[in-house]
Design a protein around this motif. Structure first.
Motif, PDB file in Angstrom:
ATOM      1  N   UNK A 299      48.432  45.515  51.886  1.00  0.00           N
ATOM      2  CA  UNK A 299      47.681  45.689  52.838  1.00  0.00           C
ATOM      3  C   UNK A 299      48.421  45.797  54.373  1.00  0.00           C
ATOM      4  N   UNK A 300      49.567  44.736  54.287  1.00  0.00           N
ATOM      5  CA  UNK A 300      50.291  44.365  55.548  1.00  0.00           C
ATOM      6  C   UNK A 300      51.268  45.785  55.823  1.00  0.00           C
ATOM      7  N   UNK A 301      51.695  46.304  54.838  1.00  0.00           N
ATOM      8  CA  UNK A 301      52.446  47.845  55.315  1.00  0.00           C
ATOM      9  C   UNK A 301      51.602  48.770  55.546  1.00  0.00           C
ATOM     10  N   UNK A 302      50.458  48.912  54.894  1.00  0.00           N
ATOM     11  CA  UNK A 302      49.545  49.932  55.224  1.00  0.00           C
ATOM     12  C   UNK A 302      49.060  49.584  56.688  1.00  0.00           C
ATOM     13  N   UNK A 303      48.706  48.529  57.187  1.00  0.00           N
ATOM     14  CA  UNK A 303      48.428  48.226  58.407  1.00  0.00           C
ATOM     15  C   UNK A 303      49.654  48.578  59.660  1.00  0.00           C
ATOM     16  N   UNK A 304      50.740  48.344  59.172  1.00  0.00           N
ATOM     17  CA  UNK A 304      52.052  48.334  59.876  1.00  0.00           C
ATOM     18  C   UNK A 304      52.082  50.194  60.185  1.00  0.00           C
ATOM     19  N   UNK A 305      51.901  50.631  59.054  1.00  0.00           N
ATOM     20  CA  UNK A 305      52.442  52.227  59.063  1.00  0.00           C
ATOM     21  C   UNK A 305      51.083  53.072  59.878  1.00  0.00           C
ATOM     22  N   UNK A 306      49.724  52.425  59.827  1.00  0.00           N
ATOM     23  CA  UNK A 306      48.713  52.795  60.337  1.00  0.00           C
ATOM     24  C   UNK A 306      48.749  52.692  61.811  1.00  0.00           C
ATOM     25  N   UNK A 307      49.330  51.586  62.112  1.00  0.00           N
ATOM     26  CA  UNK A 307      49.597  51.471  63.646  1.00  0.00           C
ATOM     27  C   UNK A 307      50.652  52.574  64.276  1.00  0.00           C
ATOM     28  N   UNK A 308      51.586  52.440  63.330  1.00  0.00           N
ATOM     29  CA  UNK A 308      52.878  53.265  63.766  1.00  0.00           C
ATOM     30  C   UNK A 308      52.202  54.662  63.836  1.00  0.00           C
ATOM     31  N   UNK A 309      51.691  55.299  62.931  1.00  0.00           N
ATOM     32  CA  UNK A 309      51.182  56.693  62.853  1.00  0.00           C
ATOM     33  C   UNK A 309      50.414  57.001  64.257  1.00  0.00           C
TER      34      UNK A 309
ATOM     35  N   UNK B 128      43.304  58.003  58.672  1.00  0.00           N
ATOM     36  CA  UNK B 128      42.575  56.701  58.828  1.00  0.00           C
ATOM     37  C   UNK B 128      42.892  55.980  57.411  1.00  0.00           C
ATOM     38  N   UNK B 129      42.428  54.885  57.427  1.00  0.00           N
ATOM     39  CA  UNK B 129      42.616  54.052  56.104  1.00  0.00           C
ATOM     40  C   UNK B 129      41.487  54.196  55.030  1.00  0.00           C
ATOM     41  N   UNK B 130      41.661  54.007  53.707  1.00  0.00           N
ATOM     42  CA  UNK B 130      40.488  54.254  52.744  1.00  0.00           C
ATOM     43  C   UNK B 130      39.533  53.527  53.149  1.00  0.00           C
ATOM     44  N   UNK B 131      39.639  52.332  53.837  1.00  0.00           N
ATOM     45  CA  UNK B 131      38.447  51.308  54.067  1.00  0.00           C
ATOM     46  C   UNK B 131      37.442  51.834  55.155  1.00  0.00           C
ATOM     47  N   UNK B 132      38.036  53.052  56.051  1.00  0.00           N
ATOM     48  CA  UNK B 132      36.925  53.614  57.136  1.00  0.00           C
ATOM     49  C   UNK B 132      36.073  54.334  56.267  1.00  0.00           C
ATOM     50  N   UNK B 133      34.837  54.471  56.977  1.00  0.00           N
ATOM     51  CA  UNK B 133      33.702  55.186  56.280  1.00  0.00           C
ATOM     52  C   UNK B 133      33.930  56.658  56.309  1.00  0.00           C
ATOM     53  N   UNK B 134      34.855  57.184  57.089  1.00  0.00           N
ATOM     54  CA  UNK B 134      34.854  58.743  57.254  1.00  0.00           C
ATOM     55  C   UNK B 134      36.210  59.037  56.602  1.00  0.00           C
ATOM     56  N   UNK B 135      36.517  58.391  55.429  1.00  0.00           N
ATOM     57  CA  UNK B 135      37.877  58.575  54.902  1.00  0.00           C
ATOM     58  C   UNK B 135      37.819  60.064  53.951  1.00  0.00           C
ATOM     59  N   UNK B 136      36.523  60.159  53.407  1.00  0.00           N
ATOM     60  CA  UNK B 136      36.554  61.433  52.793  1.00  0.00           C
ATOM     61  C   UNK B 136      36.781  62.598  53.527  1.00  0.00           C
ATOM     62  N   UNK B 137      36.414  62.696  54.982  1.00  0.00           N
ATOM     63  CA  UNK B 137      36.518  63.954  55.695  1.00  0.00           C
ATOM     64  C   UNK B 137      37.743  64.021  56.620  1.00  0.00           C
ATOM     65  N   UNK B 138      38.891  63.221  56.317  1.00  0.00           N
ATOM     66  CA  UNK B 138      40.059  63.281  57.153  1.00  0.00           C
ATOM     67  C   UNK B 138      41.154  63.703  56.454  1.00  0.00           C
ATOM     68  N   UNK B 139      42.129  64.314  57.195  1.00  0.00           N
ATOM     69  CA  UNK B 139      43.324  65.271  56.439  1.00  0.00           C
ATOM     70  C   UNK B 139      44.242  64.095  55.699  1.00  0.00           C
ATOM     71  N   UNK B 140      44.385  62.916  56.555  1.00  0.00           N
ATOM     72  CA  UNK B 140      45.385  61.826  55.985  1.00  0.00           C
ATOM     73  C   UNK B 140      44.658  60.423  55.711  1.00  0.00           C
TER      74      UNK B 140
END
Length: 150
Positions: free
Chosen positions: A39-49, A61-73
């Protein structure tokens, strides 16, 4: 069977190469899921992107977000496909998934300076080749360009 690509990082870190790989896939109309080991690397890369370039925008988005299914990444720490992605990227120690048939392309990005990552990538390479899947191995040169080695 998907195309399997092994990307051996040597001169540039994941933070520098991942945005380019994601931009290319999204520009081809492909959805991507990126699996990271913590989760730490996920958070860091999320911020970086969100901040890696003033000239570019990479929707994700991250998989924890409600709209994950509709996002390209989608960034995740689990072996699932929340956005029905055609491309799966495995990084930061994540191994090639068993469910290869879900994807058109699977990319393993591993750190060439990490002996454990090298060992795991070699094991995955042997397993993929033994399965008969199409696999290619790419290594960075000193300038950070990718050269096909196998």
């Amino acid at each position: 069977m998907p195309e399997i690509l092994f990307f051996h990082l040597q001169s540039r870190p994941l933070e520098q190469v991942l945005p380019t790989i994601l931009d290319r896939a999204v520009s081809r109309g492909q959805k991507v899921v990126v699996e990271l080991s913590s989760p730490e690397r996920l958070s860091a890369l999320d911020d970086h992107l969100w901040t890696y370039s003033d000239e570019s925008f990479l929707p994700h988005v991250t998989a924890a977000e409600a709209d994950a299914a509709t996002n390209p990444v989608v960034l995740t720490t689990k072996a699932h496909n929340p956005n029905a992605a055609q491309v799966r990227i495995c990084a930061e120690g994540v191994r090639i998934p068993d469910a290869l048939q879900e994807y058109e392309r699977v990319v393993l990005i591993f750190d060439g300076d990490d002996p454990d990552a090298l060992t795991a990538a070699r094991e995955d390479w042997k397993s993929v080749r033994a399965s008969g899947a199409s696999a290619s191995y790419w290594q960075q040169d000193d300038a950070g360009r990718w050269e096909k080695k196998a």
